[in-house]
Design a protein around this motif. Structure first.
Motif, PDB file in Angstrom:
ATOM      1  N   GLU A 124       0.830  -1.212   0.000  1.00 25.81           N
ATOM      2  CA  GLU A 124       0.000   0.000   0.000  1.00 25.81           C
ATOM      3  C   GLU A 124       0.868   1.267   0.000  1.00 25.81           C
ATOM      4  O   GLU A 124       0.630   2.197  -0.775  1.00 25.81           O
ATOM      5  N   SER A 182       0.002  -3.227  -5.834  1.00 25.74           N
ATOM      6  CA  SER A 182      -0.708  -4.360  -5.233  1.00 25.74           C
ATOM      7  C   SER A 182       0.302  -5.300  -4.586  1.00 25.74           C
ATOM      8  O   SER A 182       1.491  -5.283  -4.937  1.00 25.74           O
ATOM      9  N   ASN A 207       2.326   2.147  -3.300  1.00 30.72           N
ATOM     10  CA  ASN A 207       1.342   2.447  -4.348  1.00 30.72           C
ATOM     11  C   ASN A 207       1.197   1.310  -5.358  1.00 30.72           C
ATOM     12  O   ASN A 207       1.162   1.541  -6.572  1.00 30.72           O
TER      13      ASN A 207
END
Ligand SMILES: [Zn+2]
Length: 179
Positions: A79, A84, A82
């Motif tokens: 997270e 997955s 930025n």
């Protein structure tokens, strides 16, 4: 080792091929670090640890297990990066293990402890087209360094560039988000 340029080229090529929406700046930075961190093990020489030891150069930090752990650790912070979890894991795993794979294509030193901790034996791939890079930056800026760069240009830079083109064509992305 292959030279630092070749190792970092792997995540950079992934970024150029996949674009900044998939490989964020932060993820690229971590993946670039992951591609060179295995050679932190050269510190073992300073401590008198034998080259062939699991803690020695091209030992556990060059293993599949270490690459998996780096990938998993990065996925935890997906997270903040930025991205997955899946992308973070795959890119950092590939960047880390590509280091050992490139080293195992070089024509010098001991092989790679790919299967540590199950097996501490050292392995090379059956083909060694890459000239081994001298350890230490001072030794690199010599005629030997040029020979290394020439072999890496042919065997690493050109294949990476071709891979970027193939990825771009395959994904049909615009050329606007290069590093
Ligand atoms: Zn290495």
């Amino acid at each position: 080792m292959a030279s630092i340029f070749s190792h970092v080229l792997i995540p950079v090529a992934a970024r150029m091929g996949l674009g900044s929406s998939t490989v964020s700046n932060r993820l690229l930075l971590i993946a670039a670090l992951a591609s060179i961190i295995p050679d932190a093990d050269v510190i073992a020489f300073a401590y008198g640890i034998p080259y062939g030891d699991a803690l020695g150069h091209r030992g556990f930090t060059h293993s599949i297990t270490f690459a998996l752990l780096c990938g998993l650790a990065t996925a935890v912070f997906a997270e903040q990066l930025n991205t997955s979890k899946k992308t973070a894991f795959i890119l950092v795993f590939i960047s880390t293990i590509s280091h050992g794979l490139l080293d195992s294509l070089t024509n010098g030193g001991l092989g790679i402890a790919f299967f540590w901790p199950l097996d501490n034996a050292r392995y090379f791939l059956p083909w060694h087209p890459i000239e081994v890079s001298p350890i230490g930056i001072r030794n690199f800026f010599t005629a030997r360094g040029l020979t290394v760069l020439r072999s890496e240009f042919v065997w690493v830079f050109v294949p990476a560039f071709v891979s970027v083109i193939i990825l771009r064509v395959f994904l049909n992305r615009p050329q606007t988000d290069q590093t």
